[in-house]
Design an enzyme around this catalytic site. Structure first.
Site, PDB file in Angstrom:
ATOM      1  N   TYR A 103      -2.860  -1.397  10.088  1.00 42.41           N
ATOM      2  CA  TYR A 103      -2.867  -1.697   8.654  1.00 42.41           C
ATOM      3  C   TYR A 103      -1.583  -1.209   7.990  1.00 42.41           C
ATOM      4  CZ  TYR A 103      -4.363  -1.215   3.733  1.00 42.41           C
ATOM      5  OH  TYR A 103      -4.452  -1.277   2.370  1.00 42.41           O
ATOM      6  N   SER A 129       0.845  -1.193   0.000  1.00 39.49           N
ATOM      7  CA  SER A 129       0.000   0.000   0.000  1.00 39.49           C
ATOM      8  C   SER A 129       0.874   1.235   0.000  1.00 39.49           C
ATOM      9  CB  SER A 129      -0.902   0.018   1.240  1.00 39.49           C
ATOM     10  OG  SER A 129      -1.533   1.267   1.411  1.00 39.49           O
TER      11      SER A 129
END
Length: 281
Positions: A187, A174
């Site tokens: 996350y 990400s």
């Protein structure tokens, strides 16, 4: 293309049928050219979002696909429909990747169905928006690491013995891996670790002829967004990118196709950014 989206919210993990507007997974746009002809593929989190777009693209490029997902059965069946419409095999395997035994079961099912694994895409992930450290439940931290990071380890460990030379591992990292959003602390930490682990795998598995790369998406319009962010954040999602909008899953899938295919035979240890203009260093 989506420029903005209305404020909305769902319960995790979210379903695409309740999203406004509906995401584009390439159902009507992706055209294959046989780049993955005959390959056997495992994709986790393939019921919706990036995983679904990758499954559709892979199938139209000639691959058979095992669709791993949690319990979003309607979304997963829709993914399977598009894979089958492309003339390829679709194998549905529901279950929780937080359980190492289930990770191994996914691989065992793929080997039983296909005889081998040519491409492993570790894409399933969980996240939740929290405004303070104290607000993050211990069990949420543990589950985020288990689904996002530990599952990659268990899947790879089980799959590698069944991956021939020329195979490819692709992990979803990400933009948060090096530009962490503080409200997504667990996350973001897993996504940084995924990029690091994939780079290690590229070196460790090179002698077996197995490549490993990661993709670092920016803001992509998937069910994860309305189910894990406040409605006001959903409404502005993607607006801070240079392109001024969130990306569609269909706009990420071609990178996975490239990394899965034989044309990328010298691409290993890379992290490819698909971020709408935000650099990933």
């Amino acid at each position: 293309m989506i420029v903005s989206q209305p404020a909305q919210q769902q319960e995790p993990p979210g379903v695409e049928s309740r999203m406004e507007p509906r995401p584009d997974h390439g159902e009507e746009s992706y055209r294959g050219s046989g780049r993955l002809s005959g390959k056997a593929v495992v994709i986790t989190g393939a019921d919706s979002g990036i995983g679904k777009a990758v499954a559709i693209a892979f199938a139209r490029e000639g691959a058979d696909v095992l669709i791993s997902y949690l319990d979003e059965h309607d979304d997963a069946q829709d993914t399977a429909h598009w894979v089958k419409q492309a003339g390829r095999r679709a194998v549905l395997v529901p279950g929780d990747l937080a359980d190492p035994a289930h990770c191994r079961a996914v691989v065992e099912r793929a080997v039983g169905e296909f005889g081998r694994i040519d491409v492993l895409v570790s894409n399933a992930a969980v996240q939740m928006t929290r405004t303070s450290l104290e607000e993050i439940p211990d069990e949420e931290w543990d589950r985020t690491l288990a689904v996002n990071l530990s599952a990659l380890f268990h899947l790879c460990k089980a799959a590698v013995p069944h991956m021939p030379s020329g195979s490819s591992i692709i992990a979803s990292s990400s933009v948060n891996s090096d530009m962490p959003r503080p409200t997504l602390l667990p996350y973001a930490a897993t996504k940084a670790a995924i990029a690091n682990m994939t780079a290690s795998l590229a070196q460790m598995l090179a002698e077996r002829g197995i490549r490993a790369n990661s993709v670092a998406p920016g803001p992509i319009w998937t069910p994860l967004i309305p189910s894990t962010m406040p409605p006001e954040h959903v409404e502005e999602f993607g607006a801070n990118t240079p392109l001024g909008r969130p990306g569609q899953p269909a706009e990420v899938a071609p990178v996975y196709v490239l990394l899965a295919g034989d044309e990328a035979s010298y691409v290993s240890g890379a992290r490819v950014a698909v971020t709408g203009g935000k650099p990933v260093l």
